[in-house]
Structures are given as structure tokens and as C-alpha cells.
Design a protein around this motif. Structure first.
Motif, PDB file in Angstrom:
ATOM      1  N   UNK A  43       4.440  -4.834   1.949  1.00 21.33           N
ATOM      2  CA  UNK A  43       3.731  -5.436   0.835  1.00 21.33           C
ATOM      3  C   UNK A  43       2.893  -6.624   1.304  1.00 21.33           C
ATOM      4  N   UNK A  44       3.539  -7.455   2.121  1.00 19.00           N
ATOM      5  CA  UNK A  44       2.818  -8.626   2.627  1.00 19.00           C
ATOM      6  C   UNK A  44       1.598  -8.203   3.414  1.00 19.00           C
ATOM      7  N   UNK A  45       1.813  -7.154   4.238  1.00 18.99           N
ATOM      8  CA  UNK A  45       0.684  -6.712   5.059  1.00 18.99           C
ATOM      9  C   UNK A  45      -0.435  -6.181   4.183  1.00 18.99           C
ATOM     10  N   UNK A  46      -0.050  -5.376   3.190  1.00 14.88           N
ATOM     11  CA  UNK A  46      -1.087  -4.772   2.357  1.00 14.88           C
ATOM     12  C   UNK A  46      -1.776  -5.824   1.499  1.00 14.88           C
ATOM     13  N   UNK A  47      -0.987  -6.785   0.995  1.00 17.94           N
ATOM     14  CA  UNK A  47      -1.562  -7.734   0.043  1.00 17.94           C
ATOM     15  C   UNK A  47      -2.285  -8.886   0.711  1.00 17.94           C
ATOM     16  N   UNK A  48      -1.707  -9.344   1.831  1.00 21.42           N
ATOM     17  CA  UNK A  48      -2.252 -10.570   2.417  1.00 21.42           C
ATOM     18  C   UNK A  48      -2.863 -10.359   3.784  1.00 21.42           C
ATOM     19  N   UNK A  49      -2.101  -9.608   4.652  1.00 23.29           N
ATOM     20  CA  UNK A  49      -2.566  -9.524   6.040  1.00 23.29           C
ATOM     21  C   UNK A  49      -3.883  -8.777   6.136  1.00 23.29           C
ATOM     22  N   UNK A  50      -3.912  -7.541   5.543  1.00 24.09           N
ATOM     23  CA  UNK A  50      -5.131  -6.721   5.684  1.00 24.09           C
ATOM     24  C   UNK A  50      -6.334  -7.419   5.060  1.00 24.09           C
ATOM     25  N   UNK A  51      -6.224  -7.856   3.785  1.00 26.27           N
ATOM     26  CA  UNK A  51      -7.386  -8.563   3.214  1.00 26.27           C
ATOM     27  C   UNK A  51      -7.748  -9.786   4.038  1.00 26.27           C
ATOM     28  N   UNK A  52      -6.713 -10.459   4.576  1.00 28.24           N
ATOM     29  CA  UNK A  52      -6.993 -11.625   5.413  1.00 28.24           C
ATOM     30  C   UNK A  52      -7.782 -11.225   6.642  1.00 28.24           C
ATOM     31  N   UNK A  53      -7.344 -10.095   7.227  1.00 28.56           N
ATOM     32  CA  UNK A  53      -8.060  -9.637   8.419  1.00 28.56           C
ATOM     33  C   UNK A  53      -9.488  -9.242   8.081  1.00 28.56           C
ATOM     34  N   UNK A  54      -9.621  -8.544   6.924  1.00 27.31           N
ATOM     35  CA  UNK A  54     -10.983  -8.176   6.536  1.00 27.31           C
ATOM     36  C   UNK A  54     -11.832  -9.416   6.319  1.00 27.31           C
ATOM     37  N   UNK A  55     -11.222 -10.378   5.656  1.00 26.82           N
ATOM     38  CA  UNK A  55     -11.953 -11.605   5.383  1.00 26.82           C
ATOM     39  C   UNK A  55     -12.360 -12.271   6.697  1.00 26.82           C
ATOM     40  N   UNK A  56     -11.400 -12.291   7.640  1.00 22.89           N
ATOM     41  CA  UNK A  56     -11.697 -12.900   8.932  1.00 22.89           C
ATOM     42  C   UNK A  56     -12.816 -12.151   9.626  1.00 22.89           C
ATOM     43  N   UNK A  57     -12.704 -10.798   9.582  1.00 21.46           N
ATOM     44  CA  UNK A  57     -13.755 -10.023  10.241  1.00 21.46           C
ATOM     45  C   UNK A  57     -15.107 -10.291   9.592  1.00 21.46           C
TER      46      UNK A  57
END
Lengths: 306, 632, 98
Positions: free
Chosen positions: B558-572
Motif C-alpha cells: 500500500x505504501x509503495x502504491x500510494x506514496x513510493x510510486x507517485x513519489x518516484x514519478x514526481x521525482x522523475x
């Protein structure tokens, strides 16, 4: 009326001379044209109530400055002529355009600035032209005058500094030179003795007379190649000399000297060749084959070598 | 009953309460700054400092008992941190002294245990330094009399936790777990920090005394906001949903660390914060409701996770989550629940530390093997460990007359009175607890030997078993001592207030009987599945529910889907924007200027005549302009 | 009459300027500069008479002095350059560029 005639004559002369200055290929001609312009101007000064300036113009410009120019021209190579081919694209076009525009604008501007007939200098030079000038120089403009003296001294010093060359080593003595000659002899076999002068057992001591060896034949060493070529072209070369030269040439060919000898070089590059095109574009020191003593600058370049 | 006034105090053991913090801090400083020179005696110094701290705590406690109940809140001024804004002082009252006793006593025992457990570790001295640092920070957290000092201690324990989880940083898993704990805690700390800011903005002070006394003057909306923000902080530190994910990974640290920090003390800091800020929560019903919901959700989630883990430490970690869920649930109820929350916290500190250290003892014997499927039948080779572990086990499942029976049933009863739904969920949690703890015990100590061929289990040395014995004594009797006759509630009431009427303990209430029955059913199920039957050496695939529990209820996913991935996308996206947008603009500008200059410099041909021409033409143009202007 | 002198002066000045721009021999360039200076002197002398004021002549006098100094230094520089580069072309001295 007299002034008008003088003006129109001298104006035409000076403009033609100025154009000649710009467009003559040889620098010496340019210098002479400049002299003509300066003398014309001196006369025009005199006509315009400036006799002192006219004298100074002749003495300083024509006498000193022009002589300096000629002197330097002699140093640099008197018979060099410039190529008038332009190398910078557009330079000549724009220069002439600018010159024409400038002339027209100046003529329009300054020429139209004057209204009315000249006042004349009679009032200003009541005690004569020179005393009046002197009065001005030593009263109102005395500071500028003193400063010019400093300027002149500085200029003289500067010229000395610029033209002076420090000798890095002691000047070779006769002993050194003699030793050098023999060292060269030992290495290359070049004759250490002086070249024979003309006219031993000869009827003349003129430069075109070859020296004769004790057996009466011509010494090839003493034949001046230039004169020989000159005489050959005029058909006045003496048969003995011609024979000697041919023999020498044959001997050289037999010895298998395929490389051009000094003699041949001299023949190929005669006096017609520009010894020193001082339009420096194409000149690289040492590439142009130049017989000894041809160029007036030789002494300078020699000094460079030392 | 309202909390009592704070009396400024100096002298005696309470006056020297700062020594409690200073001693372990000095120990940590000496050990860290002294370097290798202190290797030889480092562990002894660490133990000495912890024990000395305990002695100060015990003396302070004794002195506190000497005062009348209404005068048991003692403030000690230390210095002005920010003159006029924040005075730093200590607050010794029944609540903080309870924590101090727990921290220093259990802490000392774990220090002693660590001498044996870490005997072969080349960095034992550093380990003790971090332990001392932790004790100092934790004591600062509970002794502080204002939110700023509390926050300093809060961050201090976070740091110590980070350092100790990653103590074996050569293991990538440990390093990652430490980082994870640190980052998840940042989320919680951020909430706490904003909460503290809000408190300051509302009350213009940060001292507990002033804030809590004036809590009823603030609007309930403000109090709700503060309460929820403090709850975020508590969730981060106490591994409550939704910030629970770090605790299971934190088991990568040495086992004494898991026992001290991630079971007994630090993870209970959230409970402390909620109880300490009681008046704020009491003024905000919504916040209280959220607290209880979080508590119930976590106690069930932890219990479910505990049923599926084969790693003994992770099973215990799930259990810890679950038990802290009980405490948070109780703390969310209000003064009626505070005493039970803290009492359960203390008994839990004992029996959970007991079990963690027991697990450590087992691991010590089994070559650091943590998979319970490779244990079995250890009760005969490790009798002391077995017995002490059994005591802890019985205490946690609420076996009658042991510690957990009193404190956990107390919580359940109180919650039941407060809200029946939450109460029955808590009862269900107790039943699951009975199942997974029994499973753990049966898999470890009963059944057939499933050891690795290289394993030669043996009983641990005395330096490790004695702390187990002492802790198990606490696990047996402490609960009854605290709860019977409302002894602890009375003691605590000057600090946190008390309900209008004291609860009376019914040994055989309906709720209690149902709880016991559920626990018995859970234990029986566990016996049938893991005690009597053969335990497969490799975990069976299991149903969807098993996978659900094994994956920590998909918390990480859940954390990965909710925060990590969007965070990574945002970072990218940011990187892309930076590279193309910002760099493109800057570099393009530079390249443009450079290119233009490169072309413009071609004008500088070096030919004097070109320059002269430009001067000449310029002069001509000037002359022309002059003529034109002059003729206008 | 004064206008005639001034136009002559402008013509000589422009011819000198063109000479500076089109000739590559440094010595000839120098001569052209001298020509320009002389053209200026002519204008000064003319204005002196036009305005009945000796200052024009005086300035022409100073111009001559400065020109003399300039020629001395300039020619020394040319000789020095010629010594090292064997050339008196102003286009050869073009190292100071982009």
C-alpha cells in the motif's frame, strides 16, 4: 587674383600628388608625392599670411620628416613595390565609399560653416607674423610649449630605445674570425683566403675584369656572376670568361651535382627577381634566394643572426 | 478528579532527577568519544550507568511516595532554553516516575543481558554506547515538562533506534530497515512537530502545566486538530496503523534492542504522549474516537500478522503492535482507561521483554536462526529459557492471575463499558493472541526437533538467564499488584486524573469469561495445528488470508502504491523538468550567448586596417548625423 | 576663397584616410597619416585668417611638433618590426584577434 591663380594651381597639384601618394606601387614614389603635397601646402600657408608656418613646414616636414621617411625606406628596401591587391574582403570598397562620403560631408559641413570674407591677420600681426606668434607661444601657450619639449625628448629617447639592440656576446675579433674561417675550411673545404680581386696582371682594375692566374687563365672565383650574366645578355662577355664558366659548369655536372649550385641559383634568380618584396604577405625570411649584399637591410638581418 | 498542581521542588533524589538523564548520556559520550580505548570496560560502564540511573529513579520514587498524594507532582527547573518562551525543566510525577522505573529497570536488565548476548561482537562497546544514548533520550522524553524537551527526547530515541536497528550495517537488510524506520518515523515526527507548533500558536506556551490547565479554553476544533496531529506522532513512534510498517523490519537489529526499544519502552512513547496530553484529547471527542479506532485496528492487524509469521522475532513484533494497540485503545477512552493503559504498558514491558530476551536466548543457542520451523522440542535443552518464556506467554494471553490477565482484561472491561463494538473487537483480538502466541510456543519448544544439522542448542549463560528470571517474576506478579484494589489508578490519579468512580475488579465477569474461552479455543487450535501435528519445514502456500497476513496486510504494498510510486514519478518529473526545462533554459541561454559571441568575435580580425575602417566610417556617420541635426 | 581652402583640406584629408585604409605598407600608411595632419593644418591656417586670430597658426605649429615626434617613434617601431618579421605590412601584425 594672384591668390586665386596660386590656389587653383597648387590645389590641383596637391590633390593629384595626394592621389599619387595613395596609389603608387613604390613607396619611394609615395614619399616624393608627399613631398610635393607638403611643398604646395607650404606655399598655400605663405599665401594665407602664415610665412613662419610655411618656413617651418618646409624645414620640419619636407626637410626632416620626409628625410626620415626616405631614410627608413632605404633601410627597408628602396626598390620594393607593394602589391595593390586587396586581401581583406570589402575593405577597399568601404574605404573608398567612406572616403568619398567623408570628403563630401566635410566639404558640406566645414565649407558651409564660413560666412563672409576673411578678416585677415593684419590686426593680429601688427608687429609682424613671427613676433606675434612668439608672443603667443611664450605667454599664453608657454605651458603647452614646454610640454612639447618634454614630448620631443621622450620621442627621441623612445626612438633610441626601440631601435637599439643589446649585443648578447662580445664582438668577434679578427682572431676569432680567422679561426672560424679555418674551421670552416677544415670541415667543408671552403677556401679560407679572400676571393681574388679583379685584375691581377690585368689591364684594368674594373669590377668586370676577372683575375688572372699565374698561367694567364681566368680565375673562376673572381668572376662576378651578375656582371657576367649582364654582359652575356648584351653579348659583350669576353670569350675567356665564358669558357671558364662553361668548364666549371661541366665539371660540376660531371661531379654529379644535381642540386642547384650557387651559380645556377644566381642565374635563375637574377636582379629581375624581387629580392625583397616588402609587401610581407609572401615573404618568409630565408626562403627567398638573395645574393649577398643585395639588400640594404642585409646588415640589419645579419645582426639578427648574431 | 482533575490532575494536581505542580509544586516546584529542589533537593533530595527528585532534585537530582536530571542525573537519571545525565548519567547514561555521560556513559554514551565516554564510550563514543573514547573509542577503542574503552573497548575493555565499555560494557561494564554502560551497565553501571544504566543501573545508577535506576538507583536515582528508585530513590526519587521513594521520595515521591513520601509526599501526600496531592503533592506528588514535582517540577524541577533546569534552565531557560529560550528566555520568555521555553523553560526547560523536569516533571517528576507518578506518570513519569512509572516510566522512569520501567525504563531504567528493564533497561538495566537488558544491558546486563547484552553483556552475554553481544559477547562475541567486536563492536560491543559501540552497542552499549547506543543503548546508553537511548536510555538517556527516553528518560528525557518522559521527564520533560514541556513539549520542546519532549520532542528532543523523541528525536533522540528515534536516532538511537535508527543506530541500533542498523547496528549490523554490513547487512543490507539491516541498513535498509534502519532507514525505513527513520523515514516512517519522520512522517510521525512531522505530525508531532506541527502539533507542537499548533499548541504554541494556540496557548503561547509549551509547558505541559500551562497548556493542559488551559486546554478547556481552546475551541474543540483546535483541540481536535492538535489531538490528531499528536496522534500522527504517536502512530509513527508506536507503530500504529497506518505508520506500522517499520516495526517488523526493525527486528533486523540485535535482539536486546528489539526487547528494549521495540517492545518495552520506545514504542510505548506514543501511549505516553496521548496520556500526558490527556486534557487535550478529553476536549476533542473526535480525536478520542480516532485514537480508539486506530488502537483497535492496530491490535487486530498486529494479531493477524502475528499468526502468519515464521520468524520468531517478527511474530513477537506483531504481538507488540497488537498489545500497543490495546494501550492506545485504552488511552483513547480517557481517564478511565489511562491507568489500565499505563499498567498494561508496564506489565507488557516486562513480559514482552522477557519473551524477546527468551527469543534472543533461543537464537543464541540456534546459531542466530530465527525461523521457528527450524526449532522444536527446545524445552528440554533450554529449561530456564523455556520456563521464563512460558511465564511471559501465559502473561500475554491473559492466563488467570498472571500480569496480562489483570491489565488486559481491565482494558477490555473498560472499553466494553465505553463502547461495546470496540470491546468485542478487543475480545476477538485477545482470542487471536491466544492462537498466535500458543503457535509460537508450540513451534519453538514442543513437537519434534526440526533443527539444522549444525545446530547444537544449549542453555545460555547466567548473565543472560538471570535477567529472564527477574523479568518473568515481574510478568507473574506485577499485574495483580498494580490493578488489585485500584492501587495503580490511585497512584496515577494526581498526574492524569481519575474517573468519577473507581472501577471494581470482577474476577468472573461475562466479558472475562468470554475472553478466557476465546483464548482457550485459540490455544487449542494452535495445539492441534502446531503442537500435536507435524510442522512442515517449509511454510505451506496457504490461503489468500495467509498470504495477506504474511505480507503484513499489504502495508508495504500500500505504501509503495500510494506514496513510493507517485513519489518516484514526481521525482522523475522533477528531474526531467530540471534537466530539460531549467537546465535547458540556462544551458540554452549560455549556448545562445556563446554562439552569438563566437560569431561576433569574428569581427575581431586582428587587421589594424579593419579597425581603422570602422573608426573612419563611424566618424563619417557622426559627421553626417551632425550635419543632419545641425540643419534641422 | 576660404571655402575653397577648406574643401581642399577636406579632400586631402579624405584621400589620406583612404590611403590609410587601403595601403598595407606601414611606411606608406604613415605618410597618409601625415597627409591627413597636413590637411588639418591647412584648415587651421585658413580659419586663422578667416577669424583674424593667430591661434589657428599656433595650433598648426603644435601639430607639426607632435607629428614630428610621432614620426620618430612610428618609424622606430616599423624598423623594429621589420627586423624581427622581415616585413613592413600592417596586415602581418594580426595575431591579436579572436
Amino acid at each position: 587674383m594672384g591668390e586665386s591663380i596660386t590656389f587653383w594651381v597648387l590645389a590641383v597639384v596637391s590633390v593629384i600628388a595626394a592621389l599619387g601618394l595613395v596609389f603608387s606601387r613604390r613607396a619611394v614614389y609615395s614619399a616624393l608625392m608627399l613631398g610635393v603635397v607638403m611643398l604646395s601646402l607650404a606655399v598655400l600657408y605663405a599665401v594665407q599670411d602664415a610665412p613662419f608656418l610655411a618656413a617651418v613646414q618646409i624645414i620640419v616636414y619636407t626637410g626632416a620628416v620626409m628625410m626620415l621617411f626616405l631614410f627608413v625606406l632605404m633601410l627597408v628596401g628602396v626598390d620594393s613595390s607593394d602589391s595593390l591587391v586587396e586581401t581583406i574582403r570589402g575593405q577597399r570598397f568601404w574605404a573608398i565609399l567612406g572616403g568619398l562620403g567623408f570628403a563630401v560631408l566635410l566639404a558640406l559641413g566645414i565649407g558651409n560653416a564660413v560666412v563672409g570674407s576673411p578678416k585677415g591677420l593684419a590686426a593680429a600681426t601688427r608687429s609682424g607674423n613671427v613676433p606675434s606668434l612668439a608672443e603667443l607661444i611664450f605667454t599664453r601657450h608657454v605651458f603647452a610649449f614646454e610640454v612639447t619639449s618634454a614630448l620631443l625628448i621622450t620621442a627621441a629617447l623612445g626612438a633610441m630605445v626601440l631601435a637599439h639592440r643589446e649585443r648578447a656576446e662580445a664582438k668577434p675579433t679578427q682572431k676569432d674570425l680567422s679561426r672560424q674561417r679555418f674551421v670552416t675550411f677544415g670541415r667543408t673545404g671552403k677556401n679560407p683566403a679572400p676571393l681574388p680581386g679583379p685584375g691581377t696582371y690585368a689591364r684594368h682594375n674594373a669590377i668586370d675584369m676577372p683575375a688572372l692566374l699565374p698561367d694567364g687563365s681566368v680565375s673562376p672565383l673572381s668572376v662576378n656572376r651578375y656582371i657576367a650574366r649582364y654582359e652575356e645578355s648584351r653579348g659583350t662577355l669576353s670569350p675567356e670568361v665564358a669558357q671558364v664558366l662553361e668548364q666549371e659548369e661541366a665539371a660540376l655536372r660531371a661531379a654529379g651535382h644535381s642540386t642547384p649550385t650557387v651559380t645556377e641559383e644566381v642565374r635563375d634568380g637574377g636582379p629581375d627577381t624581387e629580392p625583397m618584396p616588402d609587401d610581407g604577405d609572401s615573404v618568409v625570411a630565408g626562403r627567398v634566394v638573395r645574393p649577398r649584399g643585395e639588400s640594404p637591410m642585409e646588415s640589419l638581418s645579419e645582426e639578427d643572426g648574431k | 478528579m482533575e490532575p494536581a498542581e505542580i509544586i516546584q521542588h529542589s533537593g533530595g533524589a527528585i532534585g537530582a532527577a536530571w542525573l537519571m538523564i545525565a548519567l547514561p548520556l555521560v556513559g554514551a559520550a565516554v564510550l563514543l568519544l573514547g573509542g577503542r580505548r574503552t573497548d575493555k570496560f565499555g560494557h561494564l560502564l554502560g551497565v553501571l550507568m544504566a543501573v545508577a540511573s535506576f538507583v536515582v529513579a528508585a530513590l526519587s520514587f521513594a521520595q515521591l511516595l513520601g509526599f501526600a498524594p496531592g503533592e506528588r507532582r514535582r517540577g524541577i527547573e533546569l534552565y531557560d532554553f529560550i528566555p520568555g518562551l521555553a523553560k526547560v525543566g523536569l516533571l517528576v510525577d507518578p506518570l513519569s516516575i512509572s516510566f522512569c522505573l520501567l525504563i531504567t529497570f528493564v533497561g538495566s536488565l537488558i544491558h546486563i543481558y547484552s553483556i552475554g548476548y553481544m559477547a562475541h561482537d567486536p563492536n560491543r562497546r559501540r552497542f552499549f554506547a547506543y543503548l546508553n544514548l537511548f536510555v538517556a533520550a527516553m528518560l528525557l522524553l518522559v521527564l520533560a515538562d514541556n513539549y520542546v524537551a519532549l520532542f528532543v527526547g523523541w528525536e533522540g530515541v528515534g536516532l538511537a533506534s535508527y543506530l541500533l536497528i542498523g547496528f549490523w550495517q554490513h547487512k543490507p537488510s539491516a541498513a535498509t530497515a534502519a532507514k525505513k524506520a527513520f523515514i516512517v518515523n519522520r512522517v510521525g515526527d512531522f505530525g508531532l512537530l506541527i502539533g507542537i507548533f499548533t499548541i504554541f500558536a494556540t496557548f503561547h506556551t509549551l509547558a505541559f502545566n500551562d497548556v493542559l490547565a488551559n486546554a478547556d479554553k481552546a475551541s474543540s476544533g483546535t483541540l481536535t486538530a492538535i489531538g490528531l496531529l499528536l496522534l500522527v506522532g504517536a502512530c509513527g513512534k508506536s507503530a500504529q496503523l497506518p505508520l506500522q510498517s517499520w516495526l517488523l523490519d526493525a527486528m533486523e537489529g540485535p535482539t536486546p534492542v528489539s526487547a528494549l526499544i521495540h517492545a518495552a519502552t520506545m514504542v510505548t512513547a506514543g501511549v505516553y504522549l496521548i496520556v500526558r496530553s490527556g486534557p487535550i484529547f478529553q476536549g476533542a471527542g473526535t480525536a478520542q474516537l480516532v485514537v480508539t479506532i486506530v488502537g483497535v485496528a492496530t491490535l487486530l492487524a498486529g494479531a493477524i500478522i502475528g499468526t502468519a509469521k515464521d520468524d520468531i522475532k517478527k511474530a513477537l513484533a506483531g504481538s507488540t503492535m497488537s498489545q500497543i494497540g490495546y494501550m492506545v485503545l485504552a488511552a483513547g477512552i480517557g481517564p478511565a482507561g489511562y491507568a489500565f493503559a499505563i499498567a498494561h504498558l508496564i506489565t507488557h514491558g516486562f513480559f514482552k521483554a522477557d519473551m524477546f530476551l527468551g527469543a534472543g536466548s533461543v537464537m543464541h543457542a540456534m546459531n542466530d536462526e530465527v525461523d521457528m520451523r527450524k526449532y522444536g522440542a527446545l524445552r528440554k535443552v533450554m529449561p530456564v529459557t523455556f520456563v521464563t518464556f512460558l511465564v511471559g506467554y501465559l502473561a500475554i494471553i491473559g492466563f488467570p492471575l498472571l500480569s496480562g490477565y489483570f491489565t488486559k482484561d481491565g482494558i477490555i472491561e473498560t472499553v466494553m463499558e465505553h463502547n461495546a463494538v470496540l470491546g468485542w473487537l478487543a475480545v476477538l483480538g485477545a482470542g487471536i493472541t491466544g492462537f498466535y502466541m500458543s503457535r509460537l510456543v508450540f513451534m519453538t519448544f514442543f513437537g519434534a526437533k526440526r533443527w539444522e544439522p549444525t545446530a547444537h542448542p544449549h542453555e545460555s549463560p547466567a548473565v543472560m538467564t538471570w535477567p529472564l528470571i527477574i523479568l518473568s517474576v515481574g510478568a507473574i506478579g506485577l499485574g495483580g499488584f498494580l490493578v488489585l484494589g485500584n492501587r495503580f489508578m490511585t497512584f496515577l490519579s494526581p498526574a492524569v486524573g481519575a474517573p468519577e468512580e473507581m472501577p471494581s475488579f470482577h474476577p468472573f465477569s461475562l466479558t472475562g469469561l468470554v475472553t478466557l474461552a476465546l483464548v482457550a479455543i485459540g490455544a487449542a487450535l494452535a495445539w492441534a495445528k502446531y503442537g500435536r501435528a507435524e510442522v512442515p519445514a517449509v511454510a505451506p502456500r496457504g490461503s489468500f488470508l495467509t498470504a495477506f497476513a504474511r505480507r503484513d496486510l499489504y502495508g508495504d504494498a500500500l505504501n509503495e502504491a500510494l506514496f513510493m510510486r507517485p513519489g518516484q514519478w514526481l521525482t522523475r518529473l522533477a528531474v526531467f523538468f530540471d534537466n530539460r526545462g531549467v537546465d535547458g533554459l540556462v544551458n540554452g541561454l549560455a549556448a545562445g550567448i556563446g554562439g552569438t559571441s563566437g560569431r561576433l568575435r569574428r569581427v575581431q580580425t586582428g587587421f589594424v586596417r579593419s579597425y581603422a575602417l570602422s573608426i573612419f566610417l563611424g566618424a563619417a556617420i557622426l559627421a553626417g548625423a551632425w550635419l543632419v541635426v545641425g540643419n534641422l | 576663397m576660404t571655402t575653397h581652402y577648406l574643401v581642399l583640406s577636406a579632400l586631402l584629408f579624405a584621400i589620406g584616410g583612404v590611403g590609410v585604409l587601403v595601403r598595407r605598407n606601414a611606411i606608406v600608411v604613415f605618410m597618409c597619416v601625415e597627409l591627413m595632419l597636413n590637411a588639418c593644418n591647412l584648415a587651421f591656417v585658413t580659419f586663422a585668417r578667416q577669424n583674424g586670430n593667430l591661434d589657428g597658426q599656433l595650433i598648426a605649429f603644435f601639430v607639426m611638433i607632435v607629428a614630428a615626434a610621432e614620426v620618430v617613434i612610428g618609424l622606430a617601431i616599423i624598423v623594429t618590426i621589420f627586423r624581427t618579421r622581415r616585413s613592413a605590412s600592417v596586415d602581418d601584425v594580426s595575431l591579436l584577434k579572436y
